[in-house]
Design an enzyme around this catalytic site. Sequence first.
Site, PDB file in Angstrom:
ATOM      1  N   ILE A  25       0.698  -1.090   0.046  1.00 33.93           N
ATOM      2  CA  ILE A  25      -0.023   0.049   0.126  1.00 33.93           C
ATOM      3  C   ILE A  25       0.769   1.227  -0.057  1.00 33.93           C
ATOM      4  O   ILE A  25       0.664   2.297  -0.367  1.00 33.93           O
ATOM      5  CB  ILE A  25      -0.918   0.024   1.011  1.00 33.93           C
ATOM      6  CG1 ILE A  25      -2.032   0.987   1.005  1.00 33.93           C
ATOM      7  CG2 ILE A  25      -0.253   0.316   2.590  1.00 33.93           C
ATOM      8  CD1 ILE A  25      -3.046   0.612  -0.001  1.00 33.93           C
ATOM      9  N   TYR A  26       2.126   1.156   0.307  1.00 29.82           N
ATOM     10  CA  TYR A  26       2.909   2.436   0.425  1.00 29.82           C
ATOM     11  C   TYR A  26       3.222   2.976  -0.864  1.00 29.82           C
ATOM     12  O   TYR A  26       3.451   2.432  -2.092  1.00 29.82           O
ATOM     13  CB  TYR A  26       4.203   2.235   0.862  1.00 29.82           C
ATOM     14  CG  TYR A  26       4.453   1.595   2.417  1.00 29.82           C
ATOM     15  CD1 TYR A  26       3.438   1.805   3.228  1.00 29.82           C
ATOM     16  CD2 TYR A  26       5.703   1.343   2.894  1.00 29.82           C
ATOM     17  CE1 TYR A  26       3.322   1.289   4.549  1.00 29.82           C
ATOM     18  CE2 TYR A  26       5.730   0.730   4.207  1.00 29.82           C
ATOM     19  CZ  TYR A  26       4.582   0.765   4.958  1.00 29.82           C
ATOM     20  OH  TYR A  26       4.840   0.144   6.289  1.00 29.82           O
ATOM     21  N   ALA A  27       2.655   4.288  -1.037  1.00 26.63           N
ATOM     22  CA  ALA A  27       2.790   5.063  -2.021  1.00 26.63           C
ATOM     23  C   ALA A  27       2.032   4.312  -3.433  1.00 26.63           C
ATOM     24  O   ALA A  27       2.585   4.288  -4.596  1.00 26.63           O
ATOM     25  CB  ALA A  27       4.088   5.505  -2.670  1.00 26.63           C
TER      26      ALA A  27
ATOM     27  N   GLY B 107       1.981   1.117  -3.985  1.00 27.74           N
ATOM     28  CA  GLY B 107       2.649   0.183  -4.806  1.00 27.74           C
ATOM     29  C   GLY B 107       4.275   0.527  -5.278  1.00 27.74           C
ATOM     30  O   GLY B 107       4.824  -0.041  -5.618  1.00 27.74           O
TER      31      GLY B 107
ATOM     32  N   LYS C  68       4.248  -6.226   3.002  1.00 26.84           N
ATOM     33  CA  LYS C  68       2.973  -6.487   3.802  1.00 26.84           C
ATOM     34  C   LYS C  68       1.714  -6.579   2.976  1.00 26.84           C
ATOM     35  O   LYS C  68       2.080  -5.949   1.826  1.00 26.84           O
ATOM     36  CB  LYS C  68       2.607  -5.552   4.896  1.00 26.84           C
ATOM     37  CG  LYS C  68       3.859  -5.265   5.726  1.00 26.84           C
ATOM     38  CD  LYS C  68       3.384  -4.095   6.698  1.00 26.84           C
ATOM     39  CE  LYS C  68       4.632  -3.520   7.277  1.00 26.84           C
ATOM     40  NZ  LYS C  68       5.498  -2.506   6.341  1.00 26.84           N
TER      41      LYS C  68
END
Length: 329
Positions: A52-54, A56, A80
Amino acid sequence: MEQRHLGRSGLRVSRMALGTLTWGGDTDAGEAASQLAAFVEAGGTLVDTADIYADGESERVLGALLDDLVPREQVVLATKAVARRHDGPFGGGASRGALLTALEASLTRLDTDHIDLWQLHAWDESVPLDETLSAVDAAVRSGKVRYAGISNYSGWQTATAATRQACVAGGAPLVSTQVEYSLLERGVEREVIPACAHHGIGVLPWAPLGRGVLTGKYRTSTPADSRGASARFAPYVEQHRTERAARIVQAVVTAADGLGTSPLAVALAWVRDRPGVVAPVVGARDTAQLRGSLAAEELTLPAAIRAALDDVSGIEFGYPEQGVKSRFG
């Protein structure tokens, strides 16, 4: 950098982890490369990201750096799944379908055939736990995941998941959990840390610097280039800008002055050496800031200073948790 076993497993990781929350967003590829190179040069091995960070992009940036900048085998790659990525039927959550779909997408973005540590980012109360963990087991059996962990689970959730894995044939042991843990946030000591100690789960603290507050930079104002000054992160930082936090920060600053080091190093060394902790996850705005965190590797807090910090940041233990205070307080 010292290496530690991750929980009750044979996997050894550096006692500091590099977080990549902002990679692909506020942190561009060039700065990410500089941070990764500095981290590995200092002996760091554990690099943490999430699907989910940025959206993908963090995984893509990291994947592009592996092998080109740093040999893949020198990095313990952690990511994650569970967070909602899109509105489709497999776009998030902890169902078997969503998790295995997320795993394949992470492997593609990271440009690798396996993930060393795959973590469930959060508990999903809408999905039976057996279904969620059966997906973890399948991922490990496939060879696409080497070790499994959890994140942001409460004490009872941690114990329940660990017990299920220990009792089901072929269950992949849970070797780690990521939880917020710092001098400003010690609530996990009531139940999560004891549960991890009992089940052999290593603790990876996120926000070990109290969302940046423990560095002391917010004592008198909000620096224009800080997270606290951004619309996106200001509410995140504000949660730890309280009167209690101010007292703790002052104690950290006083300790740092006495030791001839930085408040950052004091706060990081404190959480790094707490019972059950394996590696704090440290993110940085730039490489210079990261090097400040890496400097904490040289610091071991004297017993008197550690006791003083324990005292000023202590939390209340009520019934029935007070029984663990003597060990973790």
